[in-house]
Design a protein around this motif. Structure first.
Motif, short mmCIF file in Angstrom:
data_model
loop_
_atom_site.label_atom_id
_atom_site.label_comp_id
_atom_site.label_asym_id
_atom_site.label_seq_id
_atom_site.Cartn_x
_atom_site.Cartn_y
_atom_site.Cartn_z
N ILE A 85 0.85 -1.20 0.00
CA ILE A 85 0.00 0.00 0.00
C ILE A 85 0.88 1.25 0.00
N ILE A 86 1.86 1.30 0.87
CA ILE A 86 2.74 2.48 0.99
C ILE A 86 3.55 2.67 -0.29
N ASP A 87 4.08 1.58 -0.85
CA ASP A 87 4.94 1.67 -2.04
C ASP A 87 4.24 2.29 -3.24
N LYS A 88 2.94 2.10 -3.37
CA LYS A 88 2.26 2.62 -4.55
C LYS A 88 2.10 4.14 -4.55
N TYR A 89 2.37 4.79 -3.41
CA TYR A 89 2.18 6.24 -3.32
C TYR A 89 3.43 7.05 -3.66
N GLY A 90 4.61 6.64 -3.26
CA GLY A 90 5.84 7.36 -3.59
C GLY A 90 5.91 8.75 -2.98
N PHE A 91 5.89 8.83 -1.68
CA PHE A 91 5.89 10.12 -0.99
C PHE A 91 7.26 10.80 -1.04
N VAL A 92 7.26 12.14 -1.05
CA VAL A 92 8.48 12.93 -1.11
C VAL A 92 8.64 13.76 0.16
N TYR A 93 7.60 14.48 0.55
CA TYR A 93 7.68 15.42 1.66
C TYR A 93 7.51 14.76 3.02
N LEU A 94 6.89 13.60 3.03
CA LEU A 94 6.73 12.82 4.26
C LEU A 94 7.31 11.44 4.01
N HIS A 95 8.02 10.93 4.98
CA HIS A 95 8.61 9.59 4.87
C HIS A 95 7.66 8.64 5.59
N VAL A 96 7.02 7.75 4.84
CA VAL A 96 6.06 6.80 5.40
C VAL A 96 6.61 5.40 5.14
N VAL A 97 6.76 4.61 6.21
CA VAL A 97 7.34 3.28 6.07
C VAL A 97 6.74 2.34 7.11
N ALA A 98 6.57 1.08 6.71
CA ALA A 98 6.13 0.03 7.65
C ALA A 98 7.38 -0.63 8.20
N LYS A 99 7.51 -0.63 9.51
CA LYS A 99 8.68 -1.22 10.17
C LYS A 99 8.23 -2.38 11.05
N PRO A 100 9.06 -3.41 11.17
CA PRO A 100 8.69 -4.51 12.05
C PRO A 100 8.76 -4.08 13.52
N GLY A 101 7.87 -4.64 14.31
CA GLY A 101 7.94 -4.40 15.75
C GLY A 101 9.16 -5.08 16.32
N TYR A 102 9.55 -4.68 17.50
CA TYR A 102 10.74 -5.26 18.12
C TYR A 102 10.54 -6.75 18.39
N TYR A 103 9.34 -7.10 18.84
CA TYR A 103 9.04 -8.50 19.13
C TYR A 103 8.14 -9.14 18.07
#
Length: 143
Positions: free
Chosen positions: A37-55
């Motif tokens: 979902i995030i990849d299809k947008y290609g944001f420039v002014y805001l950095h949006v990323v899905a990160k894994p949780g620590y656990y």
């Protein structure tokens, strides 16, 4: 005793409610869905990323990438247009990846889907306000 599993973003933090998804395969599927979902947008002014949780699980981090000053007014307008796309993205993440607003800490709190939609609206307004407050270089140099 718990531990902090998720980080935080600049405006809102969405994440997977791991209390509702125990299956690691399902968690991985939802994380992959969030990435797509995030990849299809290609944001420039805001950095949006899905990160894994620590656990376990994942969270969506949103970082402000606004410059000290925009080169010209058109850039401010482009940033506002991108914020509209960020809103669409976050609502899509809520609907399709089942991401909800999270409150990271020793005992992570989770909002409902309806509460998350309201929080997204507030976060988007805060983003828009930040763009309005960021000057152009002409305004910045005037002082």
């Amino acid at each position: 005793m718990g531990a902090v599993n998720y980080g935080t973003g600049d405006y809102i933090t969405l994440g997977l409610n791991v209390n509702q998804v125990y299956n690691e395969l399902e968690q991985n599927y939802r994380h992959d869905r969030a990435d797509a979902i995030i990849d299809k947008y290609g944001f420039v002014y805001l950095h949006v990323v899905a990160k894994p949780g620590y656990y376990d699980g994942f969270y969506i981090e949103i970082e402000n990438n606004f410059p000290v000053a925009f080169d010209w007014y058109q850039e401010k307008q482009d940033a506002q247009k991108e914020i509209t796309q960020v809103k669409k993205c976050l609502l899509e993440l809520c609907r399709d990846a089942k991401a909800v607003e999270v409150f990271p800490g020793w005992c992570t709190g989770y909002s409902t889907e309806a509460e998350t939609r309201d929080a997204i609206k507030k976060a988007v307004q805060e983003m828009r306000d930040d763009v309005r407050r960021t000057p152009t270089w002409a305004q910045y140099n005037r002082g």
